[in-house]
Design a protein around this motif. Structure first.
Motif, PDB file in Angstrom:
ATOM      1  N   SER A  20      46.416   7.160 -13.824  1.00 45.92           N
ATOM      2  CA  SER A  20      45.913   7.707 -15.089  1.00 45.92           C
ATOM      3  C   SER A  20      46.906   7.534 -16.233  1.00 45.92           C
ATOM      4  O   SER A  20      46.514   7.235 -17.366  1.00 45.92           O
ATOM      5  CB  SER A  20      45.560   9.186 -14.916  1.00 45.92           C
TER       6      SER A  20
ATOM      7  N   GLN B 113      40.721   6.151 -20.534  1.00 46.89           N
ATOM      8  CA  GLN B 113      41.379   6.394 -19.251  1.00 46.89           C
ATOM      9  C   GLN B 113      40.436   7.050 -18.248  1.00 46.89           C
ATOM     10  O   GLN B 113      40.576   6.844 -17.043  1.00 46.89           O
ATOM     11  CB  GLN B 113      42.662   7.213 -19.457  1.00 46.89           C
ATOM     12  N   SER B 114      39.439   7.812 -18.716  1.00 46.76           N
ATOM     13  CA  SER B 114      38.464   8.400 -17.796  1.00 46.76           C
ATOM     14  C   SER B 114      37.606   7.317 -17.148  1.00 46.76           C
ATOM     15  O   SER B 114      37.338   7.354 -15.943  1.00 46.76           O
ATOM     16  CB  SER B 114      37.573   9.402 -18.535  1.00 46.76           C
TER      17      SER B 114
ATOM     18  N   GLY C 223      46.871  15.879 -14.902  1.00 45.08           N
ATOM     19  CA  GLY C 223      45.968  15.825 -16.043  1.00 45.08           C
ATOM     20  C   GLY C 223      46.641  16.302 -17.312  1.00 45.08           C
ATOM     21  O   GLY C 223      46.435  15.740 -18.400  1.00 45.08           O
TER      22      GLY C 223
ATOM     23  N   ASP D 108      40.423  14.789 -15.146  1.00 51.35           N
ATOM     24  CA  ASP D 108      40.143  14.162 -16.435  1.00 51.35           C
ATOM     25  C   ASP D 108      39.632  15.188 -17.443  1.00 51.35           C
ATOM     26  O   ASP D 108      39.960  15.128 -18.628  1.00 51.35           O
ATOM     27  CB  ASP D 108      39.108  13.047 -16.265  1.00 51.35           C
TER      28      ASP D 108
ATOM     29  N   THR E  32      42.511  16.952 -18.924  1.00 52.15           N
ATOM     30  CA  THR E  32      43.117  16.123 -19.970  1.00 52.15           C
ATOM     31  C   THR E  32      42.300  16.221 -21.250  1.00 52.15           C
ATOM     32  O   THR E  32      42.847  16.406 -22.341  1.00 52.15           O
ATOM     33  CB  THR E  32      43.188  14.649 -19.512  1.00 52.15           C
TER      34      THR E  32
ATOM     35  N   GLN F  23      33.157  12.625 -21.461  1.00 51.43           N
ATOM     36  CA  GLN F  23      33.904  12.340 -20.232  1.00 51.43           C
ATOM     37  C   GLN F  23      32.980  12.209 -19.033  1.00 51.43           C
ATOM     38  O   GLN F  23      33.235  11.405 -18.128  1.00 51.43           O
ATOM     39  CB  GLN F  23      34.939  13.433 -19.985  1.00 51.43           C
TER      40      GLN F  23
ATOM     41  N   GLN G   3      32.620   8.951 -16.593  1.00 52.27           N
ATOM     42  CA  GLN G   3      32.616   8.938 -15.130  1.00 52.27           C
ATOM     43  C   GLN G   3      31.399   8.184 -14.593  1.00 52.27           C
ATOM     44  O   GLN G   3      31.505   7.434 -13.617  1.00 52.27           O
ATOM     45  CB  GLN G   3      32.615  10.374 -14.600  1.00 52.27           C
TER      46      GLN G   3
END
Length: 718
Positions: free
Chosen positions: A55, A86-87, A164, A539, A542, A553, A557
């Motif tokens: 991550s 990044q997710s 995270g 995530d 974060t 987010q 995913q």
């Protein structure tokens, strides 16, 4: 408004969720970065069982891509869009583990006998469509189940999710923004000059047990100019690793250097492989973990292997899994890892439930002005700090990354106002949340998809009640896994998978046709749910710190998982087409652990004298695990726990051949020297070590594709 460390020109925390996040550019960037890491994870997952979320490097690479294109962007690349990148990347990268392509699938396809499968002709997993359908069935029910857990674990209980939090801090540093400090327990701020608020951090670990991924190190970064140095370092180390990868193809002898002589090399496989990526992995794992792996290597390959061979318990060649010493010591490794995983899992669950009960009781009994309330929460957090080793099969970022809890000094008034007001919980507007309807419908549909896909791929041997039971059980176990991840930065997916196998050994009669196959499928479902729920929750932590939209987010995913389903199936098919797996390079150790555990819990016979050694060493490491997870940091004995080897890395050192372990130990030793001599009190030096090691891992993982091409073209070695 939440309490934040406000910086000049920074946008309010609760306004950033409305910024563009689900964009075409961020989706493409996330898929690209995730694909690079997925290729790396396949390479090392099939070799060692080690898979990483990456991550932190994903966040860095995402920022670097858009920073280089800054002059051509029609709108600014924000920190919350960086979170989305990044997710997506993490969702793609963890596919090899989540869908069982480095463990369950090769165990079924390569190691299971026809009789164990319940079919006369065995299970055929060669068609790409079967691999894709299987992955699709596992891809989403853990994601949907994680959505309602966000409010409980992140908003109400404010679990730290250290990795995270570290990723959020790195992103905030690069973008010059701030994080929502109120979302962390025992977290507040101390006034700094110019009337700005800046975190003051106190390390919570001793120098002898430090790992290179630490939230407090990232929090101390001061200038964005460090980005330039870091990205150059990442490219340089990746280039060196890439050159080694291509050179290793043409000169394969470099992968097995007989450092102790040709006799020990031939008789006991004691060689050294100077792989930059293995050294980089050792740096990420840290010195303690790699030292414990070294203990396992010495115990397994220098003591037990020669003993088993000399006594006639393993009369075959040393690398023979059935009659040789490598197969004999595998059972010892399995016993050690199972005992360690289950004991640590049970202790973590007990402590987590106790902490939850205690904090709920305290919240109803303590008054808002009681100054001991914050101290008690800090004590409970400190008691659940990360163990010194990592579950390598899931070394997630989660897996693979370990970050220490952050302790921040603050005026008592700020701490009290943050911790004692538990009647209200700051969260983003409902318009940015995933709706209850979407969650419930998605969970039902994805669970049904899991049932249908499993039946399509594996047929009538897998009874319907077994699949439904596995899904329900996996949802309960994933709650425990997410809580453990939130409190300790360790998602115990391996222990949860083994626990599921043990439970199903009691549910499914041993006489049931395909009992071994059913046992493996149940473990795969539990592992997938726990992995996905943990990834998404980390995530979401974060994102919450930075004010990103939870709905965005969730979309990240879904996008990443859909892409990973196809790419993971294709990559597994490619590896099987080009290489004969298992082989000397890809020994699929995780698959061997899965199938051996399934056979063990279903009453399979053991090689001579294995039972006695397994029981003694299993009990020994269960006691060690209990001590390491229960002795409080305040105890006078706590400082000596570092000298007790943890079972999981010891077991990994036993089942991996010595060349893998030796290179990782070199990496761990280098990181220890660096942290002791160069990086103490120097946050930039610590972050450079993270980037340095990540470049070594990514370079070889990416250029393994080039080696696959050379192999498929039958390019000769030198």
């Amino acid at each position: 408004m939440p309490i934040t460390a406000k910086l000049p020109n920074d946008m309010p925390w609760d306004a950033k969720a409305a910024l563009p996040q689900v964009t075409f550019r961020s989706t493409v960037a996330g898929l690209l970065i995730g694909s690079i890491i997925l290729v790396s994870n396949f390479q090392f997952g099939l070799q060692t069982g080690w898979v990483s979320m990456m991550s932190l490097p994903s966040a860095l690479l995402g920022f670097s891509i858009f920073r280089s294109l800054q002059s051509r962007l029609h709108c600014q690349f924000t920190d919350v869009e960086n979170v989305f990148v990044q997710s997506v990347s993490v969702a793609v990268a963890t596919g090899p583990l989540a869908y069982g392509f480095v463990g369950i699938i090769p165990a079924i396809e390569k190691l299971m006998t026809d009789s164990e499968s319940g079919y006369e002709s065995g299970i055929d997993l060669q068609p790409l469509w079967k691999l894709t359908v299987w992955a699709l069935g596992l891809a989403f029910f853990g994601v949907f189940f994680a959505v309602p857990l966000r409010r409980q674990f992140i908003i109400k209980e404010k679990l730290p999710f250290p990795s995270g939090s570290a990723t959020a801090t790195l992103i905030s540093v690069f973008h010059g923004t701030t994080i929502n400090v109120e979302s962390k327990p025992a977290l507040a701020v101390q006034p700094a000059p110019q009337e700005q608020l800046e975190p003051v951090l106190e390390p919570t670990t001793t120098p002898n047990n430090v790992t290179i991924v630490e939230s407090q190190d990232l929090c101390q970064l001061q200038q964005l100019e460090t980005y330039q140095t870091n990205i150059k370092l990442l490219i340089s180390t990746a280039s060196v690793s890439s050159v080694y990868t291509i050179f290793g193809y043409f000169v394969p002898q470099i992968k097995s250097i007989p450092i102790l002589g040709s006799n020990l090399s031939k008789s006991y496989m004691i060689n050294f492989q100077p792989s930059p990526s293995y050294i980089g992995q050792g740096m990420i794992m840290g010195f303690a973990t790699t030292a414990y792996m070294m203990v396992g290597m010495v115990l397994g390959w220098c003591v037990l292997s020669p003993l088993a061979q000399k006594m006639g318990w393993a009369p075959g060649p040393v690398d023979d899994w059935k009659d040789g010493a490598e197969g004999w010591i595998m059972w010892i490794s399995l016993a050690i890892m199972i005992s360690d995983s289950i004991v640590s899992f049970v202790v973590i669950v007990f402590k987590s439930l106790y902490s939850l009960y205690y904090s709920d009781s305290s919240s109803s009994s303590e008054t808002p002005t009681d100054p001991n309330f914050a101290d008690e929460i800090e004590r409970l957090i400190d008691e659940n700090e990360p163990p010194s080793d990592e579950d390598v099969s899931n070394s997630t970022y989660h897996g693979g990354n370990s970050a220490d809890n952050v302790k921040i000094s603050a005026p008592p008034s700020l701490v009290a106002s943050d911790l004692t007001d538990r009647s209200t919980y700051v969260d983003l507007d409902e318009s940015h949340q995933v709706s209850t309807t979407v969650t419930v419908v998605g969970l039902i549909v994805s669970s049904l998809a899991c049932v249908v896909c499993t039946k399509i791929v594996f047929g009538p041997v897998i009874p319907l009640y077994a699949i439904v039971t596995a899904i329900v059980l996996s949802l309960f176990l994933s709650v425990l896994g997410v809580r453990a991840l939130g409190e300790t930065d360790l998602n115990p997916v391996s222990g949860i998978g083994k626990l599921s196998q043990l439970i199903f050994a009691l549910i499914i009669p041993k006489s049931q046709p395909g009992a071994i196959l059913i046992n493996l499928i149940s473990g795969a479902i539990s592992e997938a749910a726990t992995q996905q729920a943990g990834d998404l929750m980390q995530d979401l932590k974060t994102g919450y710190l930075l004010g990103a939209s939870p709905k965005a987010q969730f979309v990240a995913q879904i996008y990443g998982s859909l892409f990973s389903v196809v790419l993971s199936a294709i990559m597994y098919k490619l590896y099987n087409t080009i290489y004969e797996i298992p082989n000397q390079m890809f020994k699929i150790p995780t698959a061997i652990i899965w199938i051996d555990c399934a056979r063990l819990v279903n009453g399979s016979g053991l090689p001579p004298r294995v039972f006695e050694f397994a029981v003694v060493l299993g009990i020994l490491f269960a006691i060690i695990s209990f001590a390491k997870n229960t002795i409080s940091p305040e105890s006078k004995w706590h400082k000596y726990l570092i000298y007790l080897p943890s079972g999981v890395p010891v077991g990994i050192g036993i089942y991996n051949i010595p060349s893998f372990t030796l290179a990782r130990f070199v990496g761990g030793l280098l990181s220890y020297v660096w942290l002791q001599k160069m990086a103490l009190g120097n946050s930039d030096a610590r972050v450079r070590l993270i980037i340095f090691s990540s470049g070594l891992v990514l370079g070889e993982g990416l250029f393994s594709v080039m080696n696959m091409i050379l192999t498929s073209l039958n390019v000769p070695h030198l």
